[in-house]
Design a protein around this motif. Sequence first.
Motif, PDB file in Angstrom:
ATOM      1  N   SER A 177       0.838  -1.188   0.000  1.00 27.33           N
ATOM      2  CA  SER A 177       0.000   0.000   0.000  1.00 27.33           C
ATOM      3  C   SER A 177       0.879   1.246   0.000  1.00 27.33           C
ATOM      4  N   ASN A 178       0.388   2.284  -0.636  1.00 28.46           N
ATOM      5  CA  ASN A 178       1.111   3.547  -0.677  1.00 28.46           C
ATOM      6  C   ASN A 178       0.707   4.472   0.470  1.00 28.46           C
ATOM      7  N   ARG A 179      -0.111   3.968   1.372  1.00 29.57           N
ATOM      8  CA  ARG A 179      -0.540   4.810   2.491  1.00 29.57           C
ATOM      9  C   ARG A 179       0.594   4.999   3.482  1.00 29.57           C
TER      10      ARG A 179
END
Length: 127
Positions: free
Chosen positions: A2-4
Amino acid sequence: MSNRKPYVREMKATWWQKHNFYRMYMLREATVLPLILFTLYLTFGLGALVKGPEAWQGWLDFMANPVIIAIDILALLASLFHAYTFFGMMPQVMPIRLKGKLIDKKIIILSQWAAVAAISLIVLIIV
């Protein structure tokens, strides 16, 4: 993946100044600073005592400095404050029971101060 980005709460260097509980905790922990200086003075005094009369007199002259006297008074006040806070929390940390009943907090605290007074009196008589 995830890019979070994970949430990271900001923690400023003055976080402890916002609540009285933390201010008192930091003050209590800071009482060690003048006590370290006092302990170093006494250690050097023992070394001067071993070296002879001239070194001892030099240490006595050093201890007569008004700045050193002020630090010693600060160390005394810091140790009394530390004892006050320690004695105050002792009944909560280690409750004492006698015949199954809790002893009153005031009695525990006063008995600790009585022990300090008695030991101080004994040391004053010996010295």
